[in-house]
Scaffold this motif. Sequence first.
Motif, PDB file in Angstrom:
ATOM      1  N   LYS A   1      66.682  74.525 112.669  1.00  0.00           N
ATOM      2  CA  LYS A   1      67.650  75.486 113.216  1.00  0.00           C
ATOM      3  C   LYS A   1      66.992  76.472 114.168  1.00  0.00           C
ATOM      4  O   LYS A   1      67.640  76.996 115.073  1.00  0.00           O
ATOM      5  N   ALA A   2      65.699  76.725 113.983  1.00  0.00           N
ATOM      6  CA  ALA A   2      64.971  77.659 114.839  1.00  0.00           C
ATOM      7  C   ALA A   2      64.424  76.962 116.088  1.00  0.00           C
ATOM      8  O   ALA A   2      63.632  77.534 116.825  1.00  0.00           O
ATOM      9  N   GLY A   3      64.839  75.735 116.314  1.00  0.00           N
ATOM     10  CA  GLY A   3      64.429  75.029 117.516  1.00  0.00           C
ATOM     11  C   GLY A   3      63.364  73.972 117.288  1.00  0.00           C
ATOM     12  O   GLY A   3      62.770  73.481 118.239  1.00  0.00           O
ATOM     13  N   GLY A   4      63.126  73.632 116.056  1.00  0.00           N
ATOM     14  CA  GLY A   4      62.138  72.596 115.746  1.00  0.00           C
ATOM     15  C   GLY A   4      62.605  71.231 116.203  1.00  0.00           C
ATOM     16  O   GLY A   4      63.743  71.036 116.612  1.00  0.00           O
ATOM     17  N   ILE A   5      61.699  70.300 116.157  1.00  0.00           N
ATOM     18  CA  ILE A   5      61.990  68.943 116.605  1.00  0.00           C
ATOM     19  C   ILE A   5      62.774  68.192 115.531  1.00  0.00           C
ATOM     20  O   ILE A   5      62.446  68.243 114.357  1.00  0.00           O
ATOM     21  N   LEU A   6      63.795  67.511 115.967  1.00  0.00           N
ATOM     22  CA  LEU A   6      64.598  66.686 115.073  1.00  0.00           C
ATOM     23  C   LEU A   6      64.608  65.280 115.650  1.00  0.00           C
ATOM     24  O   LEU A   6      64.992  65.067 116.799  1.00  0.00           O
ATOM     25  N   LEU A   7      64.144  64.325 114.869  1.00  0.00           N
ATOM     26  CA  LEU A   7      64.048  62.940 115.333  1.00  0.00           C
ATOM     27  C   LEU A   7      64.917  62.024 114.482  1.00  0.00           C
ATOM     28  O   LEU A   7      65.092  62.261 113.291  1.00  0.00           O
ATOM     29  N   THR A   8      65.405  60.972 115.106  1.00  0.00           N
ATOM     30  CA  THR A   8      66.113  59.944 114.359  1.00  0.00           C
ATOM     31  C   THR A   8      65.071  59.052 113.680  1.00  0.00           C
ATOM     32  O   THR A   8      63.877  59.101 114.010  1.00  0.00           O
ATOM     33  N   GLN A   9      65.518  58.230 112.765  1.00  0.00           N
ATOM     34  CA  GLN A   9      64.597  57.314 112.092  1.00  0.00           C
ATOM     35  C   GLN A   9      63.943  56.377 113.099  1.00  0.00           C
ATOM     36  O   GLN A   9      62.739  56.107 113.032  1.00  0.00           O
ATOM     37  N   ASP A  10      64.725  55.889 114.059  1.00  0.00           N
ATOM     38  CA  ASP A  10      64.172  54.998 115.082  1.00  0.00           C
ATOM     39  C   ASP A  10      63.081  55.702 115.889  1.00  0.00           C
ATOM     40  O   ASP A  10      62.053  55.105 116.207  1.00  0.00           O
ATOM     41  N   GLU A  11      63.288  56.969 116.236  1.00  0.00           N
ATOM     42  CA  GLU A  11      62.296  57.728 116.996  1.00  0.00           C
ATOM     43  C   GLU A  11      61.016  57.948 116.184  1.00  0.00           C
ATOM     44  O   GLU A  11      59.906  57.861 116.724  1.00  0.00           O
ATOM     45  N   VAL A  12      61.160  58.197 114.898  1.00  0.00           N
ATOM     46  CA  VAL A  12      59.991  58.377 114.030  1.00  0.00           C
ATOM     47  C   VAL A  12      59.206  57.079 113.952  1.00  0.00           C
ATOM     48  O   VAL A  12      57.975  57.060 114.096  1.00  0.00           O
ATOM     49  N   GLU A  13      59.912  55.964 113.749  1.00  0.00           N
ATOM     50  CA  GLU A  13      59.264  54.677 113.649  1.00  0.00           C
ATOM     51  C   GLU A  13      58.514  54.343 114.935  1.00  0.00           C
ATOM     52  O   GLU A  13      57.369  53.861 114.906  1.00  0.00           O
ATOM     53  N   GLU A  14      59.126  54.628 116.074  1.00  0.00           N
ATOM     54  CA  GLU A  14      58.496  54.344 117.365  1.00  0.00           C
ATOM     55  C   GLU A  14      57.294  55.267 117.596  1.00  0.00           C
ATOM     56  O   GLU A  14      56.213  54.813 117.976  1.00  0.00           O
ATOM     57  N   ARG A  15      57.462  56.548 117.324  1.00  0.00           N
ATOM     58  CA  ARG A  15      56.403  57.533 117.564  1.00  0.00           C
ATOM     59  C   ARG A  15      55.163  57.261 116.712  1.00  0.00           C
ATOM     60  O   ARG A  15      54.041  57.407 117.167  1.00  0.00           O
ATOM     61  N   PHE A  16      55.376  56.864 115.460  1.00  0.00           N
ATOM     62  CA  PHE A  16      54.264  56.681 114.548  1.00  0.00           C
ATOM     63  C   PHE A  16      53.919  55.216 114.286  1.00  0.00           C
ATOM     64  O   PHE A  16      53.100  54.901 113.416  1.00  0.00           O
ATOM     65  N   GLY A  17      54.531  54.313 115.042  1.00  0.00           N
ATOM     66  CA  GLY A  17      54.201  52.892 114.917  1.00  0.00           C
ATOM     67  C   GLY A  17      54.589  52.305 113.574  1.00  0.00           C
ATOM     68  O   GLY A  17      53.907  51.426 113.064  1.00  0.00           O
TER      69      GLY A  17
ATOM     70  N   LEU B   1      62.272  70.984  92.337  1.00  0.00           N
ATOM     71  CA  LEU B   1      62.210  72.287  93.010  1.00  0.00           C
ATOM     72  C   LEU B   1      61.462  72.176  94.333  1.00  0.00           C
ATOM     73  O   LEU B   1      61.883  72.737  95.351  1.00  0.00           O
ATOM     74  N   GLU B   2      60.359  71.452  94.302  1.00  0.00           N
ATOM     75  CA  GLU B   2      59.566  71.262  95.518  1.00  0.00           C
ATOM     76  C   GLU B   2      60.400  70.585  96.598  1.00  0.00           C
ATOM     77  O   GLU B   2      60.409  71.019  97.755  1.00  0.00           O
ATOM     78  N   ASP B   3      61.112  69.527  96.241  1.00  0.00           N
ATOM     79  CA  ASP B   3      61.949  68.809  97.205  1.00  0.00           C
ATOM     80  C   ASP B   3      63.001  69.725  97.816  1.00  0.00           C
ATOM     81  O   ASP B   3      63.196  69.744  99.029  1.00  0.00           O
ATOM     82  N   VAL B   4      63.677  70.491  96.991  1.00  0.00           N
ATOM     83  CA  VAL B   4      64.750  71.365  97.464  1.00  0.00           C
ATOM     84  C   VAL B   4      64.212  72.439  98.409  1.00  0.00           C
ATOM     85  O   VAL B   4      64.734  72.642  99.505  1.00  0.00           O
ATOM     86  N   PHE B   5      63.154  73.117  98.003  1.00  0.00           N
ATOM     87  CA  PHE B   5      62.657  74.222  98.811  1.00  0.00           C
ATOM     88  C   PHE B   5      61.969  73.753 100.082  1.00  0.00           C
ATOM     89  O   PHE B   5      62.064  74.408 101.125  1.00  0.00           O
ATOM     90  N   LEU B   6      61.291  72.604 100.043  1.00  0.00           N
ATOM     91  CA  LEU B   6      60.689  72.078 101.268  1.00  0.00           C
ATOM     92  C   LEU B   6      61.772  71.579 102.228  1.00  0.00           C
ATOM     93  O   LEU B   6      61.645  71.739 103.443  1.00  0.00           O
ATOM     94  N   ALA B   7      62.832  71.004 101.696  1.00  0.00           N
ATOM     95  CA  ALA B   7      63.947  70.577 102.549  1.00  0.00           C
ATOM     96  C   ALA B   7      64.617  71.787 103.194  1.00  0.00           C
ATOM     97  O   ALA B   7      64.944  71.760 104.391  1.00  0.00           O
ATOM     98  N   ASP B   8      64.803  72.859 102.422  1.00  0.00           N
ATOM     99  CA  ASP B   8      65.379  74.092 102.978  1.00  0.00           C
ATOM    100  C   ASP B   8      64.505  74.644 104.096  1.00  0.00           C
ATOM    101  O   ASP B   8      65.003  75.058 105.148  1.00  0.00           O
ATOM    102  N   LYS B   9      63.193  74.652 103.876  1.00  0.00           N
ATOM    103  CA  LYS B   9      62.278  75.163 104.888  1.00  0.00           C
ATOM    104  C   LYS B   9      62.333  74.308 106.150  1.00  0.00           C
ATOM    105  O   LYS B   9      62.365  74.823 107.268  1.00  0.00           O
ATOM    106  N   SER B  10      62.372  72.998 105.982  1.00  0.00           N
ATOM    107  CA  SER B  10      62.459  72.101 107.131  1.00  0.00           C
ATOM    108  C   SER B  10      63.743  72.341 107.915  1.00  0.00           C
ATOM    109  O   SER B  10      63.738  72.350 109.146  1.00  0.00           O
ATOM    110  N   MET B  11      64.834  72.569 107.200  1.00  0.00           N
ATOM    111  CA  MET B  11      66.109  72.818 107.874  1.00  0.00           C
ATOM    112  C   MET B  11      66.067  74.129 108.657  1.00  0.00           C
ATOM    113  O   MET B  11      66.593  74.204 109.773  1.00  0.00           O
TER     114      MET B  11
END
Length: 73
Positions: free
Chosen positions: A54-70, A40-50
């Motif tokens: 959709k409201a203009g939040g940041i969306l990163l690719t896996q490569d961008e996440v890896e680069e940003r966070f080392g 339930l936690e996974d589903v509802f947190l994923a829905d919230k993230s989506m």
Amino acid sequence: MLSVRLPKKLEKKLDSLAKRTGRTKSFYVTRALAENFDDLEDVFLADKSMEEVKAGGILLTQDEVEERFGIKS
């Protein structure tokens, strides 16, 4: 202490199960939450993230996440 209102049909099923098995309704509610909470936690947190994306939040690719966070995979 937690109080929960259940739909009548579900409450009747829970009451019947508790009576037939000699266990408490709390036992079954606790068991159901324990066994399903992570999903339930996974589903509802994923829905919230989506919704945030959709409201203009940041969306990163896996490569961008890896680069940003080392992170190196």
